[in-house]
Motif scaffolding. Structure first.
Motif, mmCIF file in Angstrom:
data_model
loop_
_atom_site.group_PDB
_atom_site.id
_atom_site.type_symbol
_atom_site.label_atom_id
_atom_site.label_comp_id
_atom_site.label_asym_id
_atom_site.label_seq_id
_atom_site.Cartn_x
_atom_site.Cartn_y
_atom_site.Cartn_z
ATOM 1 N N PRO A 194 40.352 53.119 41.799
ATOM 2 C CA PRO A 194 40.039 51.939 40.977
ATOM 3 C C PRO A 194 39.947 50.695 41.864
ATOM 4 O O PRO A 194 40.669 50.577 42.849
ATOM 5 C CB PRO A 194 41.234 51.844 40.025
ATOM 6 C CG PRO A 194 42.357 52.538 40.729
ATOM 7 C CD PRO A 194 41.723 53.599 41.594
ATOM 8 N N ARG A 206 35.502 45.549 35.808
ATOM 9 C CA ARG A 206 35.786 46.950 36.137
ATOM 10 C C ARG A 206 37.090 47.440 35.532
ATOM 11 O O ARG A 206 37.947 46.655 35.111
ATOM 12 C CB ARG A 206 35.812 47.110 37.664
ATOM 13 C CG ARG A 206 34.517 46.681 38.353
ATOM 14 C CD ARG A 206 33.412 47.702 38.225
ATOM 15 N NE ARG A 206 33.739 48.896 39.006
ATOM 16 C CZ ARG A 206 33.562 49.009 40.324
ATOM 17 N NH1 ARG A 206 33.044 48.007 41.010
ATOM 18 N NH2 ARG A 206 33.889 50.129 40.952
ATOM 19 N N TRP A 207 37.240 48.729 35.537
ATOM 20 C CA TRP A 207 38.407 49.364 34.921
ATOM 21 C C TRP A 207 39.697 49.001 35.648
ATOM 22 O O TRP A 207 39.753 49.000 36.884
ATOM 23 C CB TRP A 207 38.262 50.888 34.933
ATOM 24 C CG TRP A 207 39.387 51.590 34.221
ATOM 25 C CD1 TRP A 207 39.753 51.429 32.917
ATOM 26 C CD2 TRP A 207 40.282 52.560 34.777
ATOM 27 N NE1 TRP A 207 40.827 52.240 32.628
ATOM 28 C CE2 TRP A 207 41.172 52.950 33.740
ATOM 29 C CE3 TRP A 207 40.436 53.144 36.034
ATOM 30 C CZ2 TRP A 207 42.187 53.893 33.928
ATOM 31 C CZ3 TRP A 207 41.435 54.079 36.227
ATOM 32 C CH2 TRP A 207 42.301 54.450 35.186
ATOM 33 N N LYS A 331 31.060 57.120 32.659
ATOM 34 C CA LYS A 331 32.318 56.379 32.872
ATOM 35 C C LYS A 331 32.510 56.123 34.359
ATOM 36 O O LYS A 331 32.911 55.037 34.780
ATOM 37 C CB LYS A 331 33.505 57.171 32.321
ATOM 38 C CG LYS A 331 33.688 57.091 30.815
ATOM 39 C CD LYS A 331 34.934 57.866 30.380
ATOM 40 C CE LYS A 331 35.138 57.834 28.865
ATOM 41 N NZ LYS A 331 35.615 56.550 28.330
ATOM 42 N N ASP A 335 32.385 52.415 35.419
ATOM 43 C CA ASP A 335 33.781 52.055 35.726
ATOM 44 C C ASP A 335 34.175 50.784 34.971
ATOM 45 O O ASP A 335 34.723 49.837 35.548
ATOM 46 C CB ASP A 335 33.915 51.849 37.247
ATOM 47 C CG ASP A 335 35.375 51.800 37.708
ATOM 48 O OD1 ASP A 335 36.171 52.642 37.261
ATOM 49 O OD2 ASP A 335 35.708 50.911 38.511
ATOM 50 N N ARG A 338 38.508 47.859 30.193
ATOM 51 C CA ARG A 338 39.023 48.108 28.840
ATOM 52 C C ARG A 338 39.330 46.773 28.144
ATOM 53 O O ARG A 338 39.588 45.768 28.810
ATOM 54 C CB ARG A 338 40.325 48.922 28.914
ATOM 55 C CG ARG A 338 40.146 50.382 29.283
ATOM 56 C CD ARG A 338 39.973 51.271 28.061
ATOM 57 N NE ARG A 338 39.876 52.679 28.434
ATOM 58 C CZ ARG A 338 39.503 53.642 27.583
ATOM 59 N NH1 ARG A 338 39.182 53.363 26.327
ATOM 60 N NH2 ARG A 338 39.438 54.898 27.991
ATOM 61 N N PRO A 381 37.963 54.945 32.484
ATOM 62 C CA PRO A 381 37.209 53.729 32.200
ATOM 63 C C PRO A 381 36.628 53.729 30.785
ATOM 64 O O PRO A 381 36.501 54.785 30.149
ATOM 65 C CB PRO A 381 36.111 53.741 33.269
ATOM 66 C CG PRO A 381 36.670 54.564 34.392
ATOM 67 C CD PRO A 381 37.492 55.621 33.718
#
Lengths: 494, 494
Positions: A194, A206-207, A331, A335, A338, A381
């Protein structure tokens, strides 16, 4: 009376209860008249999935691989009892015409196949799987692969499915990359990392792994579960890269107006949460209660034969499993962030109106940093929504299979049976009603926004795109039932 | 026959069995002659700790806070039954001379105190705690705090301990930092962040969170558990900063010779692992089986009165809990690398001779990247060893309490009962023998190197420094038993 209700916490007890209480009377040990797959195998397999894989059956890549292999074993064992059907990974001959009123041969084959696949998936429970045979008078020592006998068909079917899928790319044995010691089953071998840490949102597009509580005071950081799922061999199409999703433009923080509006939509949904939405979110989070039970219910309602039930279940699982491969590919590609990260980023230092957490209801002065989604986010993600996609694939397959959108399924939910707010939610006994498969997939998708774990676009795109995986699975089924699909060699992807 | 053996996996079943099978016959419901603390409360409390806090009781900060509060409730309730003792947080009067052969009053007070503290620690199990009273004929509805009655003493003792410790700095209610919604009990509020990620060893001197497997295929990243433990109010001294450990020089990667030698020592220990070492590692990892059982065993062997047992247990827990505060302070200060990271860093691309993982024995061609410690690392930086330190504190307290180093404890271990290598280790029934408390602390410390989770220096320094915490606890006890220590106000650290 309470058998059919969603119980708090111990979901697997519910599962056993629900299976037993479904429309048709349970015919547990009646191999001649019952359906061994639904009556015997499913409750035991669901318990193992809840206890060993995913406590709420909410990890689609791991749960769907288990269910597609279990139901795949059933299909492989059942094919010889159909006039023309062939297995995916085997050619186990054709059984002579039998009195179709006697399900004993097909049920016996299904039980031996289940024992074999379940022993592969859950080896420490091998006694349980042997007992599953013993309890209905079958001999677990019978290891024959003589395909003129039901037991031999079942054993050969299990071996074909396990050998077919053991190197399917998911790294089930944990040796990917040439690892010889301390295998890491299902661990990533693609090197995903990540860009954000749980502590720092370096790139708000991004995640970000979240920090989640386990038990009284242990916190662990999320890790993208099975990034390699995107490389797994699909059943119903050649190449996952033939499918794609448009970019999640509103998750791009440089488009701050879109980004803010998208985050606000999730807060608005959180502020509107009612008991129905909360229970829908919990119901669809659990892939066994939602996907699995809808298959059993619709099959029993249509009074399907054992073979037709097996086909309806296996190819539904193919639709969902293959949909998941493409979802994981996307996903991994995007990426995407949320909602919890985006909301904290956009509204830092401000108060918002939203659900205030278990027992707190909707509050108008919630510090944005203290907002939490109704359900915990899954370990991957955000975009697209896996749940919405597999529901859409599943629903489309069912519409094609039954040549009807109707399901007329009503799921009773007892007062206070919420997993998140036990004793409080729902305030009184209620039902989740699904008149059609379309209603099912719509509620499924939208429940991810209600749960606070997805943005609207991730749901909308999944509902739009993913029926194609139901169609693919249906076409795949047609070829196999007609006996025209060639036998498939074992996967070699690891 | 197998009751006293370490069973694989379901440790809490073992705990109940071991308590019941200890030297003296169980006298569960005999309040007049038995010991309610060991016979009734411990088995139930241990089950809750295993199920809700730490599956193997291997998280010292969380486990010790629970045990020091539970035993603290006992002590607070027992003090009035002693000629001069006073509680830490209460003054509950003095009971008139009673027939010391009748334990009913002190046991009753202990049971009500336990119900109160356990309901605070494990509120969702309140029915269990009420049943604990009901099962021995006591009325759980009795909420009196009339200190002329045993029930009133127990209820008042529980309230004093809970109010005394609820804001002790561990963030038990999850509201630290002014958090009002979605509380995060026991979560860090000090802003600790690791310099390394699970994927990148940026600074090989510093702690790296590991990726650990949960169930079939979920992997999660470690998160430093309760960094704020260093700020928690100790019992037996004012200021944790009065104590310190020398820097872990060999964990400094710029001293590469020392760094390499230190890593090689752990590999050498791994290459020499035998059944005895493996079982020692598992035994001491579990703070209830090692610390807790040694207290029960030594008390029963010495035929301690209920009061003396309670004192021996509570002040042992004080020694360990306070030792842990200093250990956390030093862990936070040095943030030192664990062996798994250092071994991969130093020996990358090479093969080593070491334990090859469950069922694999010692292998000579193990790729260094595939080496894993026998036990999973705990969720915190390496130096110093918490386990070695709490064992040394515990052992020193026991030596002072019993005025003897002897324990003569022999723990039976059944063949195949290993948690890590079930069915294989140990090859045959064996015993872990502890002739003295010194042997106990030495094996305890060394077991962390055998387990592969610590370097030798972390053990050596803990064994050297940490007896002081046993002495502190003993002095603390002396003041309270003499009745000369003033009552302590509730903590206000949060």
């Amino acid at each position: 009376m309470k058998n059919g209700f969603l119980s708090a916490g111990k979901t697997f007890i519910l599962v056993v209860a629900l299976f037993v209480s479904m429309k048709a009377p349970a015919q547990g040990s009646d191999l001649a008249n019952g359906n061994a797959a639904t009556d015997i195998v499913l409750p035991a397999a669901a318990t193992a999935i809840f206890e060993e894989i995913s406590p709420n059956a909410s990890d689609p890549s791991l749960v769907l691989r288990a269910t597609v292999l279990i139901t795949g074993g059933w299909y492989e064992a059942a094919a010889p009892f159909h006039p023309t059907a062939v297995g995916v990974y085997s050619r186990l001959g054709r059984q002579p015409d039998q009195n179709s009123a006697d399900n004993s041969p097909i049920n016996t084959a299904i039980l031996y196949a289940s024992r074999g696949v379940l022993t592969y998936l859950f080896p420490t429970r091998s006694e349980t799987w042997d007992d599953m045979l013993r309890n209905v008078g079958l001999d677990p020592e019978l290891r024959t692969e003589d395909t003129t006998t039901p037991a031999g068909i079942g054993n050969a079917a299990a071996r074909a499915v396990v050998e077919g899928r053991q190197n399917d790319g998911i790294n089930a044995d944990g040796t990917a990359g040439g690892r010889s010691f301390n295998p890491m089953p299902f661990a990533d071998y693609t090197g995903y990392q990540p860009v954000n840490t749980a502590h720092q949102l370096v790139d708000p597009s991004r995640w970000q792994p979240d920090i989640q509580r386990k038990g009284a005071g242990i916190y662990r950081v999320q890790n993208f579960v099975t990034p390699q799922y995107r490389l797994v061999e699909p059943f119903s199409f050649e190449d996952a890269q033939a499918f794609s999703f448009p970019p999640p433009v509103a998750s791009d923080v440089t488009k701050i107006d879109l980004y803010t509006t998208q985050a606000q939509e999730v807060l608005d949904a959180s502020a509107a949460l009612d008991d129905q939405m909360k229970l829908m979110a919990e119901f669809f989070d659990n892939k066994i209660s939602s996907l699995g039970f809808s298959t059993v219910f619709s099959a029993k309602a249509a009074n399907l034969s054992v073979f037709d039930y097996v086909a309806s279940d296996f190819f539904s699982n193919v639709a969902a499993f293959d949909a998941g491969i493409v979802v994981w590919q996307e996903k991994h590609k995007y990426d995407a962030v949320r909602p919890f990260s985006a909301i904290r980023h956009v509204f830092a230092g401000e108060t918002v109106t939203a659900f205030g957490g278990p027992g707190r209801g909707i509050v108008v002065d919630l510090p944005a940093e203290e907002w939490a989604s109704y359900l915990e986010e899954a370990d991957h993600p955000e975009y697209p929504s896996a749940t919405a996609c597999v529901c859409a694939a599943h629903a489309e397959f069912k519409r094609l299979f039954f040549q009807s959108d109707d399901i007329n399924w009503s799921v009773p939910v007892a007062a206070g049976s919420s997993r998140i707010e036990p004793g409080l939610v729902p305030a009184k006994d209620m039902k989740l009603n699904f008149p059609t498969w379309t209603a099912f997939e719509q509620d499924c998708g939208q429940s991810r926004v209600w749960a606070g774990v997805h943005f609207q676009a991730a749901v909308d795109e999944s509902l739009k795109i993913c029926p194609v995986f139901g169609k693919q699975a249906y076409t795949f089924m047609e070829g196999l039932l007609a006996g025209t699909t060639p036998v498939r060699p074992p996967s070699t992807g690891r």
